[in-house]
Design an enzyme around this catalytic site. Structure first.
Site, PDB file in Angstrom:
ATOM      1  CB  SER A  75      40.897  66.825  77.658  1.00  0.00           C
ATOM      2  OG  SER A  75      41.474  67.846  78.395  1.00  0.00           O
ATOM      3  N   GLY A  76      38.764  66.204  74.964  1.00  0.00           N
ATOM      4  CA  GLY A  76      38.211  65.051  74.263  1.00  0.00           C
ATOM      5  C   GLY A  76      36.992  64.471  74.973  1.00  0.00           C
ATOM      6  CD1 TRP A  79      35.472  60.168  69.835  1.00  0.00           C
ATOM      7  CD2 TRP A  79      37.624  60.734  70.075  1.00  0.00           C
ATOM      8  NE1 TRP A  79      36.220  59.359  69.013  1.00  0.00           N
ATOM      9  CE2 TRP A  79      37.540  59.688  69.149  1.00  0.00           C
ATOM     10  CE3 TRP A  79      38.877  61.270  70.384  1.00  0.00           C
ATOM     11  CZ2 TRP A  79      38.661  59.151  68.531  1.00  0.00           C
ATOM     12  CZ3 TRP A  79      40.003  60.744  69.769  1.00  0.00           C
ATOM     13  CH2 TRP A  79      39.899  59.687  68.855  1.00  0.00           C
ATOM     14  CG  HIS A 142      34.880  69.427  82.931  1.00  0.00           C
ATOM     15  ND1 HIS A 142      35.457  68.573  82.021  1.00  0.00           N
ATOM     16  CD2 HIS A 142      33.939  70.118  82.239  1.00  0.00           C
ATOM     17  CE1 HIS A 142      34.872  68.732  80.841  1.00  0.00           C
ATOM     18  NE2 HIS A 142      33.953  69.654  80.952  1.00  0.00           N
ATOM     19  NE  ARG A 164      43.362  67.743  72.101  1.00  0.00           N
ATOM     20  CZ  ARG A 164      42.635  68.524  71.314  1.00  0.00           C
ATOM     21  NH1 ARG A 164      41.641  69.227  71.823  1.00  0.00           N
ATOM     22  NH2 ARG A 164      42.884  68.588  70.030  1.00  0.00           N
ATOM     23  CE1 TYR A 230      40.458  64.422  71.079  1.00  0.00           C
ATOM     24  CE2 TYR A 230      42.556  64.907  70.022  1.00  0.00           C
ATOM     25  CZ  TYR A 230      41.180  64.935  70.006  1.00  0.00           C
ATOM     26  OH  TYR A 230      40.518  65.457  68.915  1.00  0.00           O
ATOM     27  N   GLY A 297      39.921  68.684  65.845  1.00  0.00           N
ATOM     28  CA  GLY A 297      40.267  67.402  66.454  1.00  0.00           C
ATOM     29  C   GLY A 297      41.607  66.870  65.989  1.00  0.00           C
TER      30      GLY A 297
HETATM   31  P1  A3P Z   1      39.913  71.018  68.821  1.00  0.00           P
HETATM   32  O1  A3P Z   1      39.393  72.323  69.336  1.00  0.00           O
HETATM   33  O2  A3P Z   1      41.388  70.869  68.967  1.00  0.00           O
HETATM   34  O3  A3P Z   1      39.456  70.702  67.464  1.00  0.00           O
HETATM   35  P2  A3P Z   1      35.855  68.579  74.609  1.00  0.00           P
HETATM   36  O4  A3P Z   1      35.004  67.548  73.995  1.00  0.00           O
HETATM   37  O5  A3P Z   1      36.537  68.106  75.868  1.00  0.00           O
HETATM   38  O6  A3P Z   1      35.136  69.857  74.769  1.00  0.00           O
HETATM   39  O7  A3P Z   1      37.066  68.822  73.627  1.00  0.00           O
HETATM   40  C1  A3P Z   1      36.846  69.434  72.382  1.00  0.00           C
HETATM   41  C2  A3P Z   1      37.934  69.006  71.437  1.00  0.00           C
HETATM   42  O8  A3P Z   1      37.695  67.650  71.041  1.00  0.00           O
HETATM   43  C3  A3P Z   1      37.935  69.853  70.185  1.00  0.00           C
HETATM   44  O9  A3P Z   1      39.293  69.875  69.758  1.00  0.00           O
HETATM   45  C4  A3P Z   1      37.062  69.028  69.252  1.00  0.00           C
HETATM   46  O10 A3P Z   1      37.246  69.305  67.893  1.00  0.00           O
HETATM   47  C5  A3P Z   1      37.513  67.615  69.616  1.00  0.00           C
HETATM   48  N1  A3P Z   1      36.484  66.597  69.306  1.00  0.00           N
HETATM   49  C6  A3P Z   1      35.146  66.693  69.455  1.00  0.00           C
HETATM   50  N2  A3P Z   1      34.555  65.574  69.042  1.00  0.00           N
HETATM   51  C7  A3P Z   1      35.529  64.737  68.627  1.00  0.00           C
HETATM   52  C8  A3P Z   1      35.524  63.422  68.070  1.00  0.00           C
HETATM   53  N3  A3P Z   1      34.395  62.771  67.869  1.00  0.00           N
HETATM   54  N4  A3P Z   1      36.711  62.878  67.750  1.00  0.00           N
HETATM   55  C9  A3P Z   1      37.875  63.542  67.961  1.00  0.00           C
HETATM   56  N5  A3P Z   1      37.945  64.795  68.481  1.00  0.00           N
HETATM   57  C10 A3P Z   1      36.781  65.386  68.813  1.00  0.00           C
END
Ligand code: A3P
Length: 329
Positions: A75-76, A79, A142, A164, A230, A297
């Site tokens: 879910s982000g 980040w 989590h 998200r 997100y 992302g």
């Molecule tokens: P997508 O698979 O849709 O690209 P988590 O961090 O909870 O494991 O979530 C991973 C998701 O967050 C992935 O999404 C990843 O690409 C995205 N993500 C990772 N780092 C990010 C950043 N710095 N900014 C925005 N999205 C990011």
């Protein structure tokens, strides 16, 4: 895949005899990848994670200044971890954002902010936490909020939750799971994950219970629980990072705003920048390559993979489950 080669979250090698006994009394389920889940206090866990949750519940002693970053997987989290680290680091005199020694340059955000149940309490209810700064410890989880309720109920610690859109979360989980299991991203796997999401029988699910536990707490106790989205972080990053900084008690000063520090933090933590760092291109943790945490992302990417029927089914379930909560997708 040989069970010994599975990433540790999917293995069953950390569970005690007592936990085995507990598991035999719980509802259980084997998912389409053959991994066993059980339902404890309303939430579905893989067995090693359940052990971590139990150890946490037994042994964690919160400190008033603790910060816990919470999320449903994919879910982000990465980040949010990076942003929080960057916000807190900027208050340290010895570390400016352009500093060569900035921790984000040397470790993946998941290494800097360990997960309570998967990284710290996975083997013991009394892990050594001495490496954390005495005055402010930063953890992630989590677990749904109800799993931490007893442990944190008298604590003024701060919790930040990032949520998200479930469809993007599902597609992100599909890519991630196939990567860590080293299997092809097949429609079959996506369809079975979709079904599991809809039934709620999924790792850390049901998804809606997860969201609602933090959403309600953020309404009841906004001083201690911040609910972030997100999609809002993508749409209005400056406003959202300022919100986060205010909540954490480290607001941007006027001088920082005027000198571009807000943008500097955002650039440092951007997907583009983090994924290009050597540590994130090549490193790994708990048998998971750092690079798997970074993909596109993008908001709405699920449209490229889910059929309209799959989307409709999720939309209907989420609408029904969140009805009356004030939380809308
Ligand atoms: P997508 O698979 O849709 O690209 P988590 O961090 O909870 O494991 O979530 C991973 C998701 O967050 C992935 O999404 C990843 O690409 C995205 N993500 C990772 N780092 C990010 C950043 N710095 N900014 C925005 N999205 C990011």
């Amino acid at each position: 895949m040989d069970p010994k080669e599975l990433p540790s979250i999917l293995r069953e090698d950390k569970i005690s005899e007592e936990t085995k006994k507990l598991i035999s009394s719980l509802l259980s389920h084997t998912d389409s990848q053959g991994q066993k889940l059980c339902q404890y206090q309303g939430c579905w866990y893989y067995y090693n994670t359940l052990q971590g949750v139990l150890n946490f519940q037994r042994g964690f002693k919160p400190q008033d200044t603790d910060i816990i970053l919470a999320s449903y997987p994919k879910s982000g989290t990465t980040w949010l971890k990076a942003l929080t680290v960057a916000l807190l680091e900027r208050s340290k005199n010895h570390s400016s954002l352009s500093d060569d020694e900035h921790p984000l340059l040397y470790d993946n955000p998941h290494g800097i902010v360990p997960c309570l149940e998967m990284d710290l309490y996975h083997e013991s209810s009394s892990p050594n936490l001495s490496k954390f700064s005495a005055h402010r410890r930063l953890f992630s989880t989590h677990m749904p909020l109800q799993a931490m309720h007893e442990t944190l109920k008298h604590s003024p610690c701060k919790i930040v939750y990032v949520c998200r859109n479930v469809k993007d979360t599902l597609v992100s989980w599909w890519f991630f799971l196939c990567s860590i299991l080293k299997i092809e991203q097949s429609r079959g796997v996506l369809e079975s994950l979709h079904e599991s999401f809809c039934k709620g029988i999924i790792y850390y699910g049901p998804f809606w219970e997860h969201l609602l536990s933090y959403w309600r707490a953020s309404l009841e106790d906004p001083e201690h629980v911040l609910f972030m989205r997100y999609e809002e972080m993508k749409a209005e990053p400056r406003d959202q990072i300022k919100r986060l900084a205010d909540f954490l008690g480290c607001p941007f000063t006027k001088q920082e705003e005027d000198s571009g520090v807000v943008d500097e933090v955002l650039d440092l933590c951007s997907l583009r920048n983090l994924s290009s760092l050597e540590v994130n291109k090549t490193g790994s943790r708990n048998d998971v390559d750092h690079k798997f945490y970074f993909r596109k992302g993008e908001v709405g990417d699920s449209k490229n993979y889910l059929t309209p029927e799959m989307e409709n089914k999720i939309d209907m379930i989420i609408k029904e489950k969140l009805q009356g909560s004030g939380l809308i997708f």
